[in-house]
Design an enzyme around this catalytic site. Structure first.
Site, PDB file in Angstrom:
ATOM      1  N   TYR A 177       0.836  -1.200   0.000  1.00  0.00           N
ATOM      2  CA  TYR A 177       0.000   0.000   0.000  1.00  0.00           C
ATOM      3  C   TYR A 177       0.874   1.253   0.000  1.00  0.00           C
ATOM      4  CZ  TYR A 177      -3.110   3.685   1.515  1.00  0.00           C
ATOM      5  OH  TYR A 177      -3.788   4.866   1.598  1.00  0.00           O
ATOM      6  N   GLY A 178       1.873   1.279   0.851  1.00  0.00           N
ATOM      7  CA  GLY A 178       2.756   2.443   0.936  1.00  0.00           C
ATOM      8  C   GLY A 178       3.492   2.710  -0.363  1.00  0.00           C
ATOM      9  N   SER A 209       2.543   1.796  -3.409  1.00  0.00           N
ATOM     10  CA  SER A 209       1.611   2.242  -4.448  1.00  0.00           C
ATOM     11  C   SER A 209       1.218   3.700  -4.225  1.00  0.00           C
ATOM     12  CB  SER A 209       0.378   1.344  -4.500  1.00  0.00           C
ATOM     13  OG  SER A 209      -0.376   1.423  -3.322  1.00  0.00           O
ATOM     14  N   LYS A 210       1.066   4.095  -2.962  1.00  0.00           N
ATOM     15  CA  LYS A 210       0.745   5.489  -2.642  1.00  0.00           C
ATOM     16  C   LYS A 210       1.900   6.405  -3.071  1.00  0.00           C
ATOM     17  CE  LYS A 210      -0.807   8.154   1.362  1.00  0.00           C
ATOM     18  NZ  LYS A 210      -1.112   8.048   2.796  1.00  0.00           N
TER      19      LYS A 210
END
Length: 84
Positions: A5-6, A8-9
């Site tokens: 997630y990190g 991709s953010k």
């Protein structure tokens, strides 16, 4: 876990900055925003923020005059991606 997630953010934020520089000459602003941890299917309805509240970041950007470009918005303001 959370590393996917990190990353991709981070990719979205970096792409936003690149596109903002590329499109500046065309008068196009490019920004990204985070709606926050919303109560949606994606979070299995564990998010603390109603979806309507999370959507306000995007609506704010779409309706702003004198808009910034190449910025990451969270909680209705320009935010440093390291803080989120």
């Amino acid at each position: 876990g959370r590393s996917n997630y990190g990353m991709s953010k981070l990719a979205v934020i970096v792409a936003t900055r690149i596109w903002a520089k590329e499109e500046a000459a065309n008068g196009i602003s490019v920004n990204c925003c985070c709606p926050g941890y919303c109560d949606t299917d994606m979070t299995s309805h564990r998010g603390s923020r109603p979806p309507e509240e999370g959507a306000k970041n995007a609506v704010m950007l779409a309706t702003m005059e004198n808009i910034f470009t190449g910025q990451y918005f969270a909680n209705y303001e320009v935010n440093d991606w390291l803080e989120t």
